[in-house]
Design a protein around this motif. Structure first.
Motif, short mmCIF file in Angstrom:
data_model
loop_
_atom_site.label_atom_id
_atom_site.label_comp_id
_atom_site.label_asym_id
_atom_site.label_seq_id
_atom_site.Cartn_x
_atom_site.Cartn_y
_atom_site.Cartn_z
N THR A 193 -2.24 -42.95 -15.61
CA THR A 193 -1.65 -44.28 -15.48
C THR A 193 -1.22 -44.90 -16.81
OG1 THR A 193 -3.87 -45.25 -15.53
CG2 THR A 193 -2.95 -44.75 -13.37
N HIS A 194 -1.65 -44.32 -17.92
CA HIS A 194 -1.29 -44.87 -19.24
C HIS A 194 -0.07 -44.19 -19.83
CE1 HIS A 194 -5.05 -47.09 -19.30
NE2 HIS A 194 -5.71 -45.98 -19.03
N LEU A 195 0.48 -43.22 -19.14
CA LEU A 195 1.57 -42.41 -19.69
C LEU A 195 2.83 -43.26 -19.91
CD1 LEU A 195 2.00 -39.41 -20.43
CD2 LEU A 195 3.04 -39.10 -18.18
N SER A 196 3.31 -43.29 -21.17
CA SER A 196 4.51 -44.07 -21.49
C SER A 196 5.64 -43.19 -22.03
CB SER A 196 4.19 -45.16 -22.50
OG SER A 196 3.77 -44.60 -23.74
N TYR A 197 5.29 -41.95 -22.45
CA TYR A 197 6.27 -41.04 -23.03
C TYR A 197 6.07 -39.67 -22.41
CZ TYR A 197 8.67 -38.21 -26.63
OH TYR A 197 9.49 -37.33 -27.30
N MET A 217 8.16 -44.63 -13.21
CA MET A 217 8.30 -46.09 -13.33
C MET A 217 7.47 -46.67 -14.48
SD MET A 217 8.49 -47.56 -9.42
CE MET A 217 8.32 -49.24 -10.00
N GLY A 218 6.38 -46.01 -14.82
CA GLY A 218 5.54 -46.51 -15.90
C GLY A 218 5.97 -46.05 -17.28
N LEU A 219 6.99 -45.20 -17.34
CA LEU A 219 7.41 -44.63 -18.61
C LEU A 219 8.33 -45.56 -19.39
CD1 LEU A 219 8.23 -40.95 -17.53
CD2 LEU A 219 6.13 -41.79 -18.61
N GLN A 220 8.20 -45.50 -20.71
CA GLN A 220 9.17 -46.14 -21.59
C GLN A 220 10.16 -45.11 -22.13
OE1 GLN A 220 7.16 -48.42 -24.63
NE2 GLN A 220 5.70 -49.28 -23.18
N HIS A 221 9.74 -43.85 -22.22
CA HIS A 221 10.59 -42.79 -22.75
C HIS A 221 10.46 -41.56 -21.85
CE1 HIS A 221 10.96 -45.09 -26.52
NE2 HIS A 221 9.66 -45.30 -26.39
N LEU A 222 11.58 -41.09 -21.34
CA LEU A 222 11.64 -39.87 -20.53
C LEU A 222 12.75 -38.99 -21.09
CD1 LEU A 222 10.88 -38.14 -18.07
CD2 LEU A 222 12.48 -39.51 -16.71
N LEU A 223 12.37 -37.79 -21.57
CA LEU A 223 13.32 -36.89 -22.21
C LEU A 223 13.57 -35.69 -21.29
CD1 LEU A 223 12.06 -38.64 -24.52
CD2 LEU A 223 12.50 -36.71 -26.04
N LEU A 224 14.82 -35.51 -20.90
CA LEU A 224 15.18 -34.43 -19.97
C LEU A 224 16.42 -33.68 -20.47
CD1 LEU A 224 14.59 -36.40 -16.66
CD2 LEU A 224 13.34 -34.34 -17.35
N ARG A 225 16.63 -33.67 -21.77
CA ARG A 225 17.81 -33.00 -22.30
C ARG A 225 17.73 -31.48 -22.10
NH1 ARG A 225 17.02 -35.63 -28.17
NH2 ARG A 225 14.97 -34.83 -27.60
N GLY A 226 18.88 -30.85 -21.97
CA GLY A 226 18.95 -29.41 -21.97
C GLY A 226 18.35 -28.73 -20.77
N ASN A 227 18.29 -29.41 -19.64
CA ASN A 227 17.82 -28.79 -18.40
C ASN A 227 19.02 -28.39 -17.53
OD1 ASN A 227 14.73 -28.83 -18.27
ND2 ASN A 227 15.17 -30.90 -18.98
#
Length: 230
Positions: A193-197, A217-227
């Motif tokens: 529940t604390h996951l932000s990145y 929804m709880g994230l501030q940063h989600l990286l999905l490049r190169g998929n």
């Protein structure tokens, strides 16, 4: 040593080959020791005896293959950085004397694949555990990991069900790029529940389920490049 007032000792870019026992004896006020870019092959027992360091740098000692089991005996280190070495998996045992005070371990790009024992990090409480590029396949050591930030970037771990590792529920930043984490299920992140990145670059992910919305929804940063999302 007569250098009792020394706070920082910068020995980077030299040709040091071995750290002998009690080498830094008497440096009672030393906080930062930088030994990066040397030719260190081994570190003997009690090499850091008596030191109370905020930072120890051992980066880019490519020939470093052996840290004796008591090298850190009688010392305290808050941040330890080891990059591009040739250490064996058993080296993790040498870190045991640092358990109470080590808050950041950056052990990255080891030139030999590492397989940590299940209890390698039992009892440590990290701010950062950064294990990028170490050829890690066996992840059972995660059972005893407690950290705010975890990097497994550039390791062939495959997808990981983090719900099997309740100690990781406090993780705030999770780096999983280039790990073959191809299947992403909501259940993998149950309780985090604390996951932000969350970094998931370059994993060959082809689709993401709507069921992942509560996780994202709880994230501030989600990286999905190169998929391979489409």
């Amino acid at each position: 040593s007569g250098l009792i007032r020394l706070n920082t000792l910068d020995l980077r870019n030299n040709k040091i080959k071995q750290l002998q026992s009690y080498l830094f004896s008497g440096l009672i006020k030393l906080q930062k020791l930088q030994l990066d870019n040397n030719e260190i092959v081994s570190i003997e027992n009690f090499a850091f005896q008596g030191l109370n360091l905020t930072r120890l740098g051992l980066e880019d000692n490519n020939q470093l293959s052996d840290i004796s089991t008591k090298a850190f005996h009688g010392s305290k280190v808050e941040v330890l950085r080891i990059f591009n070495s040739s250490l064996r998996s058993e080296t993790a045992d040498a870190l045991a004397p640092l358990k109470e005070h080590l808050r950041e371990l950056h052990w990255q790009n080891n030139q030999r694949p590492i397989r940590f024992d299940k209890d390698a990090f039992a009892g440590f409480v990290f701010r950062k555990l950064m294990l990028r590029g170490n050829g890690i396949r066996d992840i059972e050591f995660l059972a005893h990991v407690v950290t705010d930030e975890l990097s497994l970037d550039d390791n062939p771990t495959g997808s990981i069900d983090f719900s099997h590792y309740p100690n990781l529920r406090q993780v705030r930043q999770l780096h999983l790029s280039n790990t073959s984490f191809k299947i992403v299920l909501p259940s993998y992140f149950n309780g985090m529940t604390h996951l932000s990145y969350l970094g998931l670059d370059n994993n060959g992910i082809t689709s993401l389920s709507e069921n992942l919305r509560p996780v994202f929804m709880g994230l501030q940063h989600l990286l999905l490049r190169g998929n391979q999302l489409h």
